[in-house]
Design a protein around this motif. Structure first.
Motif, PDB file in Angstrom:
ATOM      1  N   SER A 310       0.885  -1.168   0.000  1.00 49.22           N
ATOM      2  CA  SER A 310       0.000   0.000   0.000  1.00 49.22           C
ATOM      3  C   SER A 310       0.914   1.206   0.000  1.00 49.22           C
ATOM      4  O   SER A 310       2.104   1.079   0.298  1.00 49.22           O
ATOM      5  CB  SER A 310      -0.898   0.002   1.233  1.00 49.22           C
ATOM      6  N   PRO A 311       0.375   2.382  -0.340  1.00 45.83           N
ATOM      7  CA  PRO A 311       1.231   3.570  -0.301  1.00 45.83           C
ATOM      8  C   PRO A 311       1.917   3.732   1.067  1.00 45.83           C
ATOM      9  O   PRO A 311       3.102   4.053   1.137  1.00 45.83           O
ATOM     10  CB  PRO A 311       0.242   4.709  -0.563  1.00 45.83           C
ATOM     11  N   GLN A 312       1.169   3.470   2.134  1.00 46.97           N
ATOM     12  CA  GLN A 312       1.724   3.647   3.475  1.00 46.97           C
ATOM     13  C   GLN A 312       2.934   2.743   3.711  1.00 46.97           C
ATOM     14  O   GLN A 312       3.954   3.164   4.269  1.00 46.97           O
ATOM     15  CB  GLN A 312       0.635   3.366   4.523  1.00 46.97           C
ATOM     16  N   ILE A 313       2.848   1.501   3.267  1.00 41.74           N
ATOM     17  CA  ILE A 313       3.964   0.566   3.461  1.00 41.74           C
ATOM     18  C   ILE A 313       5.190   1.046   2.688  1.00 41.74           C
ATOM     19  O   ILE A 313       6.321   0.975   3.173  1.00 41.74           O
ATOM     20  CB  ILE A 313       3.554  -0.865   3.026  1.00 41.74           C
TER      21      ILE A 313
ATOM     22  N   SER B  60      -3.508   5.155  -6.530  1.00 40.39           N
ATOM     23  CA  SER B  60      -3.755   3.943  -5.750  1.00 40.39           C
ATOM     24  C   SER B  60      -5.208   3.856  -5.285  1.00 40.39           C
ATOM     25  O   SER B  60      -5.762   4.840  -4.798  1.00 40.39           O
ATOM     26  CB  SER B  60      -2.844   3.932  -4.527  1.00 40.39           C
ATOM     27  N   SER B  62      -6.122   2.054  -2.814  1.00 42.61           N
ATOM     28  CA  SER B  62      -6.112   1.637  -1.398  1.00 42.61           C
ATOM     29  C   SER B  62      -6.200   2.826  -0.445  1.00 42.61           C
ATOM     30  O   SER B  62      -5.622   3.868  -0.696  1.00 42.61           O
ATOM     31  CB  SER B  62      -4.828   0.875  -1.079  1.00 42.61           C
ATOM     32  N   ASP B  64      -5.200   3.795   3.313  1.00 47.18           N
ATOM     33  CA  ASP B  64      -4.402   3.339   4.454  1.00 47.18           C
ATOM     34  C   ASP B  64      -4.968   3.876   5.763  1.00 47.18           C
ATOM     35  O   ASP B  64      -5.884   4.696   5.773  1.00 47.18           O
ATOM     36  CB  ASP B  64      -2.955   3.812   4.283  1.00 47.18           C
ATOM     37  N   LYS B  65      -4.348   3.445   6.856  1.00 44.01           N
ATOM     38  CA  LYS B  65      -4.755   3.938   8.180  1.00 44.01           C
ATOM     39  C   LYS B  65      -4.585   5.452   8.265  1.00 44.01           C
ATOM     40  O   LYS B  65      -3.622   6.001   7.736  1.00 44.01           O
ATOM     41  CB  LYS B  65      -3.913   3.259   9.256  1.00 44.01           C
ATOM     42  N   GLU B  67      -6.317   7.763   6.867  1.00 43.56           N
ATOM     43  CA  GLU B  67      -6.425   8.442   5.578  1.00 43.56           C
ATOM     44  C   GLU B  67      -7.825   8.757   5.098  1.00 43.56           C
ATOM     45  O   GLU B  67      -8.009   9.623   4.245  1.00 43.56           O
ATOM     46  CB  GLU B  67      -5.776   7.559   4.514  1.00 43.56           C
TER      47      GLU B  67
END
Lengths: 590, 189
Positions: A310-313, B60, B62, B64-65, B67
Motif C-alpha cells: 500500500s502507499p503507506q507501506i 492507488s 487503497s 491506508d490507516k 487516511e
C-alpha cells in the motif's frame, strides 16, 4: 462510451472486443467474475470447466483449432493447470491463447500468496501485467495480438486489488477475429521427445529473443523521467501505489510486459537515475533480474515480501516516514470471522461429527465447509488444497495405523471440489484399501465463490439445462460398496447421526453424501423466506446447547437466547438439539 | 488530492450496492473514481470493506490507516474496528445497529459495552443514524443501506449529481419507490 468496470469486467470486455470465441474457467477468488462476465457475450462460447487443468486444455485445443481463446483461474489454479501450461508453451498456438492468473497478495481468500510471475519465467511464457481496469481491457486485446504474432500463449498476471477495483474504462466495438485455418502439423502439436527437443531449442533461440526485443520496444513498457534522483521500476498495482507516494518527484519505468523483462530499457533507465528502487508486491521478480544484470538497486531489503503493498507501506519502507496519526478506542473489539451462514446445510453434519472430535482426525478441503473448523464446531485438522480433503486423509490413515492411534479419518469435500479433484483421491482410497470416511457435502452449487454451476447442478454457465453427473452413481462405480454409502439430508439430525455412527464403525472405505442446497441460492431463499424458528422463553433453561451449533442467527443477549427471524431459514437444526423442546418452528413439522 | 471514503459493515448488509451507486454517481459527476471491493469470504458473515477514492486523478485505490475523509459504518462494532483508518478530522457516519460476531453469539467473547459513547468521545465529526430502525418503519428492512447513502451524500462536497437516477439504475423497478423514499429520509437526517 465510458463505464466503471472492475478489472475482471474489463478483462471480459477486452476479450469481447478482441474477437475471442472460446472461454473457460474454474471459479476461484479473485478471478471468478471474469468468466461470469465473458459469458454475458453471446459471441463467446463460455464454459465452467471441471478444474483449471481441464480449462487450460480446452482453451489450448480451441486455440490450436484456430479460435482466439481465453482461460481464467486464481493463482493456485495455475498449479493445477501447470502441466499443460509448460507444454503448450513449447507448442505455441494457432488462434491466440490468453491465460489469466489472478494472484492474491494479502490472501483475502486463499491458502497461500504465491507470485505467479515466476511461472512465466519458469515456463517461458510471455506475460503482461495490467495495473488498472483500463489496462485490463487494453492489455487483453494486446495479449491476443502478441500471442498470434509470436506464436506463444500469453499470461495475464492480475492481483486481487486489480481484479476487484473499479475504474473508468473507455469501451470500443468488437473486432471479429475469424477462425484460422487448421493444418495438421505433428512436429508442432505432438510433443514427443523427437519434436519437443527442436521445439525447446526453437523457443530459446528464436521466440524468446524476439519477445525480448519486443519488450524493449513496446509501449507496454514505458519510461517517464521526472526528477532523476530517484528512479522506480515497478509493475501492476504497485505502480499506482508508487505514484501516490512519489508523484512527480521520481522517474518511473513502468513495466506492463513483464516476461521477458526489457533488459535494454532497464539498463538505460538505471544509467539515468541516481538511486534505483524496485517496487513490487511479493517476490523480488524484477529485482532479481536487475541485480543479475549487475545493477545496484533497493528492493526487498526495504519492502516486505509478505502481504499486499500500500502507499503507506512504501512510505514507511523507503522514506522512513512515520505512520499517520491514528484514532484509537479503548475497547476490546472481538474479531468477526466468516462463519457458516444461518441455515447452512453443512452445519448438521459438522455438529454430529463434532461429537466424535476426540476419536477422529478430519481432513478438510477448500470451500465454505473449511469453516467447519471454526469454534464451536471445530471439525478440521488439515486443509491444504482442492482434493486433499480426500487424499491427505489416505496418508493420515496410513500413519494412524502404523502408530496404532485409534483415530478414524473423516475427509470432507464439496460437490464442485469433488468433481475438481476429489474423484481421483477417492479412486486411490478404494484401490489402496483405506479405512476412511469421505463426506461429500453436496449443496448443489459452487458456493464459496458466489454460486457457480458445476457438473452436478444440471445447468451450465448461462443457465441452460445441462446433463447432471450423479455423485452417488459415481461413488458406486469407483468401488464403494452399496452398504457403505449413505445419502442423507443434513437438516435431519437423526438421519445424520445414524450415518456418522455407521461410518465411524465401518471397516472399509465409506462415503456419506449430504444433499441439501446452499441456503443462499435465490430459489432456496425464496422458498424458505417465511420459515423460522423461535425460542419459547418459558421453556428455555438457558442451557446454551443450541449455541454449540454455531449458528449466526442464534445469540445469547441480555440473559435470553434469541433467534434472529430475518437470518433464520427454519433449517430446525437448533430445534433438534434443544433438550427441552424450547424451540418452535413456524412451518410444517419435519 | 483525491478524497477517500471507506465503507464498512457485515457481509449481507448491502455495502457493495451503496459503493456502486456512489462511484457511478461520482463518475457521472466528472470525477476520476476508483472503488475497491475486496470480498473474500465475507459473504459468510465476516467484516466487509469497500474503498472509494475520487478526484481529478486517482492513482492507488487503497485507503491506508489515518487516511479516510469519510468512514461509513453499517454496524457500530465495525465503526470501532476501522476507526484507525479515519483521518483525525474526518467524518464518521454510523448506523446504530448491533450485529453479534460469531465468537460473541457462541459465548466465546463479549460485545463491548459503550461503543457509541467511545466513538462520540473520540471523534469530533460523528453522525449517528438509526438506519435499521427507520428501514423497519418504512416496511423494508433491507433499505437501511440506502438511508445510509442518503445521510452521507451531503458530506462528499460534490454538487449536481442525480443520486435518485443512480438508485434507479442499480435497483429493480419494483423497489424504486421505497428506496427513493429511503434515500430522501436519509438526506433529511
Amino acid at each position: 462510451m465510458k463505464n466503471l468496470l472492475t478489472g475482471n469486467e474489463a478483462i471480459a470486455r477486452g476479450a469481447y472486443e478482441a474477437g475471442c470465441l472460446v472461454a473457460c474457467a474454474y471459479p476461484g477468488t479473485p478471478s471468478t467474475e471474469i468468466l461470469e462476465n465473458v459469458s454475458q457475450y453471446d459471441e463467446i462460447r463460455s464454459e465452467w470447466s471441471t478444474n483449471e487443468k481441464v480449462a487450460l486444455e480446452v482453451a489450448s485445443g480451441a486455440a490450436i483449432a484456430g479460435a482466439r481463446s481465453l482461460v481464467a483461474m486464481k493463482h493456485v489454479g495455475l498449479n493445477v493447470a501447470a502441466d499443460p501450461f509448460f507444454t503448450i508453451a513449447y507448442e505455441g498456438i494457432n488462434g491466440g491463447l490468453v491465460i489469466i492468473t489472478a494472484d492474491e497478495p494479502g490472501m483475502h481468500s486463499s491458502q497461500n500468496e504465491q507470485d505467479n510471475r515466476l511461472y512465466a519465467l519458469h515456463a517461458k511464457v510471455a506475460m503482461v501485467e495490467p495495473s488498472d481496469s483500463q489496462e485490463c481491457k487494453d492489455f487483453t486485446k494486446k495479449a491476443f495480438g502478441i500471442s498470434e504474432t509470436f506464436d506463444t500463449p500469453v499470461l495475464i498476471r492480475m492481483t486481487t486489488r486489480v481484479c476487484h477495483s473499479k475504474g473508468i474504462v473507455e469501451l470500443e466495438e468488437r473486432e471479429e477475429a475469424s477462425i484460422k485455418e487448421y493444418t495438421k502439423d505433428t512436429s508442432k502439436y505432438i510433443m514427443v521427445p523427437a519434436n519437443s527437443k527442436p521445439k525447446h531449442i526453437e523457443m530459446e533461440t528464436e521466440r524468446i529473443p524476439k519477445l525480448r526485443d519486443y519488450s524493449n520496444t513496446t509501449s507496454l513498457n514505458s519510461i517517464k523521467y521526472n526528477d532523476k534522483k530517484i528512479g522506480i521500476i515497478t509493475s501492476g498495482i504497485s505502480y499506482h501505489h508508487a505514484r501516490e507516494v512519489f508523484g512527480d518527484n521520481a522517474s518511473y519505468l513502468k513495466i506492463g510486459f513483464s516476461y521477458p523483462l526489457p533488459d535494454k530499457l532497464i539498463e538505460e533507465f538505471a544509467e539515468e537515475v541516481e538511486t534505483l528502487y524496485i517496487i513490487e508486491e511479493n517476490e523480488p521478480y524484477i529485482e532479481t533480474f536487475v541485480k543479475a544484470m549487475g545493477i545496484d538497486c533497493i528492493g526487498k531489503e526495504a519492502i516486505p515480501i509478505c502481504g499486499e503493498l500500500s502507499p503507506q507501506i512504501i512510505k514507511e519502507s523507503l522514506l522512513k516516514e512515520e505512520e499517520n496519526e491514528i484514532l484509537k478506542l479503548d475497547l476490546n473489539i472481538p474479531i468477526r470471522p466468516p462463519a457458516l451462514c444461518a441455515g447452512c446445510p453443512h452445519r448438521g453434519i459438522f455438529y454430529e461429527v463434532s461429537k466424535y472430535k476426540n476419536k477422529i482426525v478430519s481432513t478438510s478441503d477448500i470451500g465454505c465447509y473449511t469453516l467447519g473448523m471454526a469454534p464451536p464446531l471445530g471439525v478440521g485438522d488439515t486443509c491444504i488444497c482442492m482434493g486433499a480433503g480426500v487424499s491427505a486423509g489416505i496418508g493420515f490413515d496410513r500413519v494412524n495405523q502404523m502408530a496404532e492411534r485409534d483415530k478414524k479419518v473423516f475427509g470432507f469435500i464439496g460437490d464442485s471440489t469433488f468433481f475438481h479433484s476429489g474423484i481421483t483421491g477417492l479412486i486411490d482410497a478404494v484401490y489402496n484399501g483405506t479405512n476412511m470416511v469421505v463426506v461429500i457435502l453436496d449443496n448443489r452449487i459452487t458456493a464459496m465463490t458466489g454460486h457457480q454451476e458445476n457438473p452436478g447442478t444440471g445447468k451450465n454457465i448461462i443457465g441452460q439445462e445441462a446433463p447432471m453427473v450423479d455423485i452417488e452413481s459415481m461413488v458406486k462405480t469407483i468401488g464403494i460398496k452399496q452398504e457403505n454409502i449413505r445419502v442423507i439430508d443434513p437438516y435431519k439430525l437423526d438421519e445424520t447421526k445414524a450415518a456418522v455412527k455407521d461410518a465411524y464403525e465401518a471397516n472399509e472405505p465409506f462415503v456419506i453424501i449430504t444433499k441439501q442446497p446452499c441456503a443462499l441460492i435465490k430459489d432456496v431463499q425464496k422458498k424458505r423466506k417465511d420459515l423460522y424458528c423461535q425460542v419459547d422463553q418459558e421453556k428455555c433453561t438457558k442451557c446454551k446447547t443450541c449455541l454449540r451449533i454455531g449458528c449466526p442467527a442464534i445469540s445469547f443477549k441480555d440473559g435470553e437466547v434469541t433467534i434472529d427471524e430475518n437470518q433464520c431459514n427454519g433449517c430446525t437444526v437448533c430445534l433438534q438439539v434443544c433438550p427441552f423442546d424450547a424451540i418452535e418452528f413456524n412451518g410444517e413439522s419435519r | 488530492m483525491a478524497k477517500s471514503i471507506l465503507l464498512v459493515g457485515v457481509g449481507g448488509q448491502g455495502t457493495i450496492l451503496v459503493s456502486k451507486i456512489l462511484s457511478q454517481g461520482l463518475m457521472k459527476g466528472g470525477y476520476d473514481v476508483k472503488m475497491s471491493e475486496i470480498h473474500g469470504m465475507s459473504q459468510r458473515g465476516g467484516s466487509v470493506t469497500t474503498q472509494i477514492k475520487f478526484g481529478d486523478k486517482v492513482y492507488s485505490p487503497s485507503i491506508d490507516k489515518g487516511e479516510a475523509d469519510i468512514l461509513i459504518a453499517f454496524e457500530k462494532l465495525e465503526a470501532a474496528r476501522y476507526l484507525d483508518h479515519l483521518k483525525k478530522n474526518g467524518i464518521l457516519i454510523v448506523n446504530d445497529e448491533e450485529i453479534y460476531p460469531m465468537p460473541v453469539s457462541s459465548g466465546l467473547a463479549e460485545y463491548p459495552q459503550g461503543v457509541m459513547k467511545a466513538l462520540t468521545d473520540t471523534i469530533d465529526n460523528i453522525k449517528i443514524i438509526q438506519a435499521t430502525k427507520i428501514a423497519k418503519e418504512l416496511g423494508e428492512p433491507r433499505c437501511h443501506n440506502i438511508i445510509m447513502l442518503g445521510s452521507m451524500v451531503k458530506f462528499l462536497g460534490v454538487k449536481d449529481i442525480d443520486w435518485v437516477e443512480m438508485i434507479k439504475q442499480n435497483l429493480p423497478e419494483k423497489v424504486h419507490k421505497i428506496n427513493i423514499g429511503a434515500f430522501k429520509r436519509g438526506q433529511n437526517l
